[in-house]
Design a protein around this motif. Structure first.
Motif, short mmCIF file in Angstrom:
data_model
loop_
_atom_site.label_atom_id
_atom_site.label_comp_id
_atom_site.label_asym_id
_atom_site.label_seq_id
_atom_site.Cartn_x
_atom_site.Cartn_y
_atom_site.Cartn_z
N GLU A 173 -20.84 -19.14 -3.15
CA GLU A 173 -20.53 -18.26 -4.28
C GLU A 173 -19.90 -16.95 -3.81
O GLU A 173 -18.91 -16.50 -4.38
CB GLU A 173 -21.80 -17.97 -5.09
CG GLU A 173 -22.18 -19.07 -6.05
CD GLU A 173 -21.09 -19.37 -7.05
OE1 GLU A 173 -20.58 -18.42 -7.68
OE2 GLU A 173 -20.73 -20.55 -7.19
N TYR A 177 -16.14 -15.86 -4.58
CA TYR A 177 -16.03 -14.65 -5.40
C TYR A 177 -15.19 -13.58 -4.70
O TYR A 177 -14.27 -13.02 -5.27
CB TYR A 177 -17.44 -14.11 -5.67
CG TYR A 177 -17.47 -13.01 -6.71
CD1 TYR A 177 -17.35 -13.33 -8.06
CD2 TYR A 177 -17.63 -11.68 -6.33
CE1 TYR A 177 -17.38 -12.33 -9.02
CE2 TYR A 177 -17.67 -10.68 -7.29
CZ TYR A 177 -17.54 -11.01 -8.63
OH TYR A 177 -17.58 -10.03 -9.57
N ASP B 103 -28.14 -10.60 -16.36
CA ASP B 103 -27.45 -11.88 -16.21
C ASP B 103 -26.90 -12.01 -14.81
O ASP B 103 -25.71 -12.11 -14.60
CB ASP B 103 -26.32 -12.01 -17.24
CG ASP B 103 -26.89 -12.09 -18.63
OD1 ASP B 103 -27.80 -12.91 -18.84
OD2 ASP B 103 -26.44 -11.32 -19.49
N HIS B 105 -25.45 -13.27 -11.78
CA HIS B 105 -24.64 -14.45 -11.55
C HIS B 105 -25.22 -15.34 -10.44
O HIS B 105 -25.28 -16.55 -10.57
CB HIS B 105 -23.23 -14.00 -11.20
CG HIS B 105 -22.35 -15.10 -10.74
ND1 HIS B 105 -21.85 -16.06 -11.59
CD2 HIS B 105 -21.90 -15.42 -9.50
CE1 HIS B 105 -21.13 -16.91 -10.89
NE2 HIS B 105 -21.13 -16.55 -9.63
N THR B 109 -26.59 -19.28 -10.64
CA THR B 109 -25.97 -20.37 -9.89
C THR B 109 -26.98 -21.08 -9.01
O THR B 109 -26.99 -22.31 -8.92
CB THR B 109 -24.83 -19.84 -8.99
OG1 THR B 109 -24.26 -18.71 -9.61
CG2 THR B 109 -23.79 -20.90 -8.77
#
Lengths: 183, 179
Positions: A173, A177, B103, B105, B109
């Motif tokens: 991630e 990102y 929230d 991220h 995930t």
């Protein structure tokens, strides 16, 4: 403001009377903390619970910690968690004290011989339900079977699998990102 | 040494114990039965049955029982505290850090990735309990009553959603009558 002794009493009661753990207790916490005494707003309570659901560890203890913290800070968190865990601690301690002597009993042995296959079925049920929920999504459907097989057959620690999965997800991630976005 | 192992094992489980009691079972079983042999498979499945019939979370119950079996009363205290300690430590981080951007991220995930693996963990917990002691009368020239109890329990629990407590109690009665 809720008194610490009352906070302890509420969570002790919840710990003592919720059989089957986790989600059964939520309704009781809501009734005691939100509906009856109105210590927290309903929306606020469920926001807190949805956060708690994402955390590792014992769900009941986490619920007690966060609700306790919301009401009375760190002290409240510790007191609530203590109240929630004490009943099961005491119950198991009492059983452990006597179970060793009971086990030799032929009658008790027969009961447990009947119960053991039932326990296995009891654990298979949520596993099958969860897997069924993935539907026909073959991209993820193989994962539970492979994970179970690795643990069962190759005796790889489930903790290691979780840790590696977390680490890989974070790295992937972060990479997609920061690196892919820049280019 | 055993005390340190006890702390380490349950702290670890409290730290990565995602997915609730059943998913944590395979972790507890892996360390306490397979690795350190603190309990036999029979004892472990017995304690799961007892947990279902006593109040409180299954993981707290097993931690208390394992701790008591290994080191007596203080072992029970140590194991139970070790299991809860990561949650307490984590709480301070979450409240100062995560609450501010709800929230998150990364958390989302990670949870999504973990979901199928956690289902696998529960499956493993069930598989690890299957052996010659839990299905002691299994075989071609044998009565296979334990296998029948297993299949009956599964059908009743899965399709008819009967409260596990009743099914456990009934299996116990079947055990008394048939064995």
């Amino acid at each position: 403001m809720v008194r610490l002794t009352e906070l302890f009493r509420i969570f002790f009661q919840i710990g003592a009377f919720t059989l089957g753990g986790g989600y059964a207790m939520l309704a009781m916490v809501e009734m005691q903390i939100v509906t009856k005494k109105k210590y927290i707003e309903k929306d606020e309570f469920w926001d807190l619970i949805s956060l708690v659901q994402t955390l590792p560890g014992v769900f009941a203890i986490n619920t007690a910690l966060y609700v306790g913290h919301k009401l009375r800070g760190t002290k409240g968190a510790i007191i609530a968690a203590l109240g929630a865990s004490l009943p099961s601690f005491i119950a198991i301690l009492l059983i452990a004290l006597f179970f060793k002597n009971f086990k030799e009993n032929v009658f008790v042995e027969k009961i447990f011989k009947g119960i053991r296959p039932c326990v296995i079925a009891m654990i298979f049920v949520p596993a099958v339900r969860l897997i069924k929920n993935f539907g026909k999504n073959w991209k993820i459907l193989w994962i539970p079977f492979v994970a179970a097989f690795i643990i069962w057959w190759f005796k790889i620690s489930p903790i290691l699998i979780i840790a590696v999965a977390c680490a890989c997800t974070l790295i992937f991630e972060a990479y997609s990102y920061h690196v892919l976005k820049k280019s | 040494m055993t005390a340190l192992q006890l702390i380490f094992v349950f702290f670890k489980i409290g730290l990565v114990g995602f997915g609730g009691g059943y998913a944590m079972l395979s972790m507890i079983q892996f360390d306490c039965v397979e690795r350190f042999s603190w309990l036999t498979i029979q004892e472990f499945s017995d304690i799961i049955a007892i947990s279902q019939m006593t109040p409180g979370p299954i993981s707290i119950n097993t931690a208390t029982y394992v701790g008591y079996t290994v080191l007596g009363f203080w072992g029970a205290v140590t194991a139970t505290l070790s299991l809860c300690m990561p949650s307490i430590i984590l709480m301070f981080f979450v409240i100062h850090f995560l609450m501010k951007n709800k929230d998150n991220h990364y958390v989302k995930t990670i949870l999504q990735t973990l979901r199928p693996i956690l289902a696998g963990l529960i499956l493993a917990a069930a598989l690890l309990l299957i052996n010659k002691d839990t299905f002691f009368d299994f075989g071609f020239n044998n009565s296979n009553i334990s296998l029948i109890i297993f299949i009956l329990s599964f059908v009743v629990l899965y399709f008819f959603k009967v409260n596990p407590m009743w099914v456990l109690g009934f299996s116990g009665i079947l055990g008394v009558i048939l064995f």
